[in-house]
Design a protein around this motif. Sequence first.
Motif, PDB file in Angstrom:
ATOM      1  N   LYS A  12      10.189  30.805  13.202  1.00 34.33           N
ATOM      2  CA  LYS A  12       9.620  29.384  13.319  1.00 34.33           C
ATOM      3  C   LYS A  12      10.789  28.620  13.561  1.00 34.33           C
ATOM      4  O   LYS A  12      11.698  28.708  12.703  1.00 34.33           O
ATOM      5  CB  LYS A  12       8.907  29.285  12.365  1.00 34.33           C
ATOM      6  N   ASN A  54       1.107  25.331  12.336  1.00 34.62           N
ATOM      7  CA  ASN A  54       1.190  25.262  11.148  1.00 34.62           C
ATOM      8  C   ASN A  54       1.028  26.371  10.339  1.00 34.62           C
ATOM      9  O   ASN A  54      -0.045  26.218   9.617  1.00 34.62           O
ATOM     10  CB  ASN A  54       0.850  23.961  10.640  1.00 34.62           C
ATOM     11  N   ASN A  91       4.049  23.830  17.716  1.00 32.47           N
ATOM     12  CA  ASN A  91       3.342  22.962  16.584  1.00 32.47           C
ATOM     13  C   ASN A  91       2.402  23.831  15.804  1.00 32.47           C
ATOM     14  O   ASN A  91       1.367  23.120  15.467  1.00 32.47           O
ATOM     15  CB  ASN A  91       2.780  21.843  17.146  1.00 32.47           C
ATOM     16  N   GLY A 137       8.958  23.826  14.700  1.00 33.78           N
ATOM     17  CA  GLY A 137       7.791  23.784  14.666  1.00 33.78           C
ATOM     18  C   GLY A 137       6.804  24.675  15.931  1.00 33.78           C
ATOM     19  O   GLY A 137       5.916  24.891  15.656  1.00 33.78           O
ATOM     20  N   ASP A 167      10.358  25.116   6.518  1.00 29.21           N
ATOM     21  CA  ASP A 167      10.338  24.570   7.795  1.00 29.21           C
ATOM     22  C   ASP A 167      10.672  25.726   8.727  1.00 29.21           C
ATOM     23  O   ASP A 167      10.083  25.982  10.051  1.00 29.21           O
ATOM     24  CB  ASP A 167      10.876  23.505   8.042  1.00 29.21           C
TER      25      ASP A 167
END
Length: 466
Positions: free
Chosen positions: A385, A406, A404, A388, A355
């Motif tokens: 990162k 990914n 946000n 997010g 994450d």
Amino acid sequence: MADNLNADLSCPICIDFFTEPVSLECGHSFCRDCILNASRAQGEPTGSIACPQCRQNTARLAIRSNRLLANIVEGFQRLWQPQPAGSGATPAQCQLHQQELRLFCSEDLQLICRLCWSSDAHSQHSCTAIKSAYTACKANSIQLLQKKLNEYRDTHTATGLKISETLEHTNRLQEQMAAEFAELQHFLQQRERALVQRLRAVAESAVNQLVENMALISERCVLIEQALEEIQSTQEQTQFLREIKGILQRCDLQTKPALKTPELHLGEFNGPLQYTVWKQMLNIISPAPVPLTLDSESASLDLVLSKDQTMVKGRSKLKEFSHHAKRFSNYGCVLAREGFTTGKHYWEVNVESIDEWIIGAVKESIDRHSAFALTPSNGLWTLRKWNGNIYGPHHATESECCQNMNLQKVGVCVDYEGGQVSFYNADDMTHLYTSTDRFTEKIYPFFLPFPETMTKGVLKLFHLQL
């Protein structure tokens, strides 16, 4: 002389000609309203007034009108400041107090009267008489505007130079792009010509073989036709039966002509042609993805590397390791074994299972045992990162690349001579961020997977498999 007398006939408080001048027991003179307002502003006792110049107290009842000074001021004003004959001009008045505007406030850049100057709005401001204010204000204004004009001219010139530099840089980049595409086009054209020539050669060989087959078949047809003619022309029975065997043998009916079977090798020309050429093209692509490996000697103690040193994850239990000068002790990070001192280099990192991370490049002499900001000024050019969001090397909101997002795989490109570290979404090669600097020493790929936030996830170096 007039200027000196003008100063002597001006109230020390309002800095204008005395109006209803009064004298204190100490001998200093002021306008009546000025000294009374000043006394009230200072909170003096109601029965006494402190001289603003010498601070000697004077009983309020002891204040004396100075008629001599008033007459001198009136005569001086008539002598040195006569009204133009027939002009009918009247002094400008304060719209708030209906008094003559005799002072200039240098803080608010406006004309004021004596009552304005003693009010709260201007009491702490620098106020001077109009005549002296005119000279000073004009000189200061000219100086300020000239300074600003010079600044804007310099900025204008610098902007013009920047435009020229931008156009030159754009032209260089355009030429570079054209050269790189031309190289690809040249490669594709060469491969196309080579394959076309190969196809034509194969086709020509096949055609030649088929022509030879036709010749053999034609020869056999001639023999058969001759046999038919001979058989048909023989009428005598005994002769026919005696010769038939020889006639058939000359036709060689028992054996077939040795015909060749040509092949066009359809798999060579009608298979995954584009993919085949793409794989061949990798030999000329620069920079192609570098198959990096992680440097275990640089890895923080809270990281564990895979056996092939292409993956890293957080260590669940710390182990004892020998001290090494190359090992990071304040950050949970690791470097690649490979470093660069010239050229362009590109590598990809799979981050889909973690994450939070920081990825980029660092200079060889980076301090590995102290806490410091991970910024270009300290020799780190990174992408991060966090929560997010994707951030540039300063980790500030204004350098945020995208929210946000990914990211599955990050591409990093180092252009050593160009002084650039660029980051991409490696799945579609979308540009994310570019950090510019001047490199003077060896540059290493840098990976910080935040082991404290990792559970089962791993950061993995991507190796292109062909």
